[in-house]
Scaffold this motif. Structure first.
Motif, PDB file in Angstrom:
ATOM      1  N   GLY A   6       0.807  -1.204   0.000  1.00 24.26           N
ATOM      2  CA  GLY A   6       0.000   0.000   0.000  1.00 24.26           C
ATOM      3  C   GLY A   6       0.845   1.261   0.000  1.00 24.26           C
ATOM      4  O   GLY A   6       1.899   1.327   0.643  1.00 24.26           O
ATOM      5  N   ALA A   7       0.356   2.275  -0.700  1.00 24.16           N
ATOM      6  CA  ALA A   7       1.065   3.550  -0.758  1.00 24.16           C
ATOM      7  C   ALA A   7       1.078   4.249   0.597  1.00 24.16           C
ATOM      8  O   ALA A   7       1.963   5.074   0.863  1.00 24.16           O
ATOM      9  CB  ALA A   7       0.418   4.452  -1.804  1.00 24.16           C
ATOM     10  N   ASP A   8       0.108   3.916   1.454  1.00 21.34           N
ATOM     11  CA  ASP A   8       0.008   4.542   2.778  1.00 21.34           C
ATOM     12  C   ASP A   8       0.081   3.483   3.874  1.00 21.34           C
ATOM     13  O   ASP A   8      -0.694   3.506   4.829  1.00 21.34           O
ATOM     14  CB  ASP A   8      -1.304   5.325   2.890  1.00 21.34           C
TER      15      ASP A   8
ATOM     16  N   GLU B 220     -14.101   0.770  -2.770  1.00 20.37           N
ATOM     17  CA  GLU B 220     -13.402   1.779  -3.564  1.00 20.37           C
ATOM     18  C   GLU B 220     -11.953   1.392  -3.868  1.00 20.37           C
ATOM     19  O   GLU B 220     -11.261   2.111  -4.603  1.00 20.37           O
ATOM     20  CB  GLU B 220     -13.429   3.131  -2.849  1.00 20.37           C
ATOM     21  N   ARG B 221     -11.467   0.270  -3.327  1.00 17.76           N
ATOM     22  CA  ARG B 221     -10.062  -0.118  -3.502  1.00 17.76           C
ATOM     23  C   ARG B 221      -9.880  -1.441  -4.246  1.00 17.76           C
ATOM     24  O   ARG B 221      -8.849  -1.659  -4.873  1.00 17.76           O
ATOM     25  CB  ARG B 221      -9.388  -0.262  -2.132  1.00 17.76           C
TER      26      ARG B 221
ATOM     27  N   TYR C 166      -7.709  -2.851   1.129  1.00 19.09           N
ATOM     28  CA  TYR C 166      -7.593  -3.168  -0.299  1.00 19.09           C
ATOM     29  C   TYR C 166      -8.775  -3.958  -0.847  1.00 19.09           C
ATOM     30  O   TYR C 166      -8.926  -4.073  -2.062  1.00 19.09           O
ATOM     31  CB  TYR C 166      -6.280  -3.913  -0.560  1.00 19.09           C
TER      32      TYR C 166
ATOM     33  N   ASP D  55      -8.384  -1.906  -7.817  1.00 20.24           N
ATOM     34  CA  ASP D  55      -6.942  -1.719  -8.026  1.00 20.24           C
ATOM     35  C   ASP D  55      -6.188  -3.023  -7.799  1.00 20.24           C
ATOM     36  O   ASP D  55      -5.271  -3.369  -8.549  1.00 20.24           O
ATOM     37  CB  ASP D  55      -6.419  -0.639  -7.079  1.00 20.24           C
TER      38      ASP D  55
ATOM     39  N   LEU E 117      -0.316  -0.198  -4.353  1.00 20.53           N
ATOM     40  CA  LEU E 117      -1.754   0.026  -4.411  1.00 20.53           C
ATOM     41  C   LEU E 117      -2.129   1.284  -3.632  1.00 20.53           C
ATOM     42  O   LEU E 117      -1.527   1.575  -2.592  1.00 20.53           O
ATOM     43  CB  LEU E 117      -2.497  -1.167  -3.806  1.00 20.53           C
ATOM     44  N   PRO E 118      -3.133   2.021  -4.087  1.00 17.57           N
ATOM     45  CA  PRO E 118      -3.628   3.138  -3.278  1.00 17.57           C
ATOM     46  C   PRO E 118      -4.196   2.622  -1.959  1.00 17.57           C
ATOM     47  O   PRO E 118      -4.781   1.538  -1.904  1.00 17.57           O
ATOM     48  CB  PRO E 118      -4.737   3.747  -4.148  1.00 17.57           C
ATOM     49  N   GLY E 119      -3.992   3.384  -0.891  1.00 17.44           N
ATOM     50  CA  GLY E 119      -4.621   3.028   0.370  1.00 17.44           C
ATOM     51  C   GLY E 119      -3.651   2.508   1.405  1.00 17.44           C
ATOM     52  O   GLY E 119      -2.432   2.500   1.218  1.00 17.44           O
ATOM     53  N   SER E 120      -4.220   2.056   2.522  1.00 15.16           N
ATOM     54  CA  SER E 120      -3.445   1.594   3.668  1.00 15.16           C
ATOM     55  C   SER E 120      -3.826   0.162   4.004  1.00 15.16           C
ATOM     56  O   SER E 120      -4.791  -0.393   3.467  1.00 15.16           O
ATOM     57  CB  SER E 120      -3.697   2.502   4.877  1.00 15.16           C
TER      58      SER E 120
END
Length: 332
Positions: free
Chosen positions: A161-163, A203-204, A199, A207, A192-195
């Protein structure tokens, strides 16, 4: 060959009953004799994706996002069943062994892909070893938010995750790429976007699925299990101090050639693993030594050595993946 006192797994019949209870709550066909495995999108024609999930809520969102053309075969990790601070390497391998016993008959000789998220990735990696050694046609592996996976002789996709600073090694100053280049024949990294833990959210999840569908769509030939001669490292101690520099002798001097030995230190209980590539050091007279460093953290560690080559992965994986030495690391 293994050495050191064996671990005792906490996994019992009651543990599998709890895991089966989670799976019964998933809206899917239950396959296998014990109700531990679920299947969705069974009519899909793509190679099955076998996945070890980490939370009960993930299955439905994952199956729907993958779509009806992508079969999903899923199991559950030990998350919430055994407390994270009590989970041991033996627990992970006990669950993987049970899943492998049932999946062998389900998969047969079909090509498939395998993966898992968080703790599920560790179980999936142990499962991959058992299935490959049994002759299964595993074409690729995906591990999400578990950077310390073992060597595998198939292409590997690593997702973070990016965060997610607690799980993404690139956010904590680590550079695992030099080791990954040696312990896998090829690897890709997807951010991946998110924390962590988000995932499979509505909304995740698209991805995540986009990366996995691309992995499955990439043509990948069947690979034989690497069985080059292993190079055991002899003379390692049963006990050492944290951070101590150690040396072991290669059992066949000169046998490594231009290959490297990757040393893996895996803790008995959850903690960051310790990995290091090393080239043998030749002494006058032809003997070869391997220099390695003990982890900075005291505890019981399981040490494995793998003969590797960048771009080719582990060369003697069939033998070396089943051999370890237990070393007690004491405070410096």
């Amino acid at each position: 060959m293994t050495s050191g006192a064996p671990q005792t797994s906490r996994v019992t019949d009651k543990t599998f009953a709890i895991l089966g209870g989670f799976v019964r709550g998933w809206s899917a066909d239950k396959i296998g004799p014990s109700g531990l495995i679920a299947r969705a999108n069974a009519a899909g024609r793509r190679p099955p994706l076998v996945w070890v999930l980490n939370d009960t809520k993930e299955f439905g969102a994952f199956a729907d996002a993958l779509g009806p053309d992508q079969p999903l075969i899923a199991m559950r990790s030990l998350n919430t069943v055994i407390a994270p601070h009590r989970l041991t390497r033996a627990d992970v391998h006990s669950v993987a062994e049970r899943y492998a016993q049932e999946l062998g008959a389900i998969l047969g000789k079909r090509p498939f892909f395998l993966g898992g998220n968080c703790q599920g990735a560790a179980i999936a990696a142990a499962l991959a070893r058992r299935l490959l050694l049994a002759g299964a046609d595993l074409r690729g592996f995906a591990g999400m938010e578990w950077p310390d996976l073992p060597p595998l002789p198939v292409p590997v996709t690593l997702l973070f995750g990016a965060d997610s600073p607690g799980h993404n090694p690139f956010l904590s100053g680590r550079d695992p790429v030099p080791v990954w280049e040696r312990i896998y024949p090829s690897h890709e990294v997807a951010i991946l976007p998110g924390s962590h833990g988000t995932y499979f959210d509505p909304e995740r999840v698209a991805d995540l699925v986009r990366v996995l569908r691309a992995m499955i769509a990439t043509p990948r030939p069947a690979r034989p299990v690497p069985d080059a001669p292993a190079l055991p490292v002899l003379g390692l101690p049963a006990r050492c101090r944290a951070g101590e520099r150690l040396a072991g002798a290669l059992s066949a001097p000169g046998g490594a050639g231009k290959d490297e030995i990757v040393v893996l230190w895996d803790p008995e209980t959850p903690a960051p693993a310790h990995r290091e590539p090393a080239r043998p050091y030749r002494l006058p007279g032809g003997a070869e030594l391997l220099r390695l460093s003990a982890p900075d953290r005291p505890g019981s560690w399981f040490v494995q050595t793998f003969r590797c080559r960048a771009g080719a992965g582990p060369l003697a994986w069939a033998e070396e993946s089943g051999r370890h030495r237990r070393i007690e690391v004491t405070a410096a």
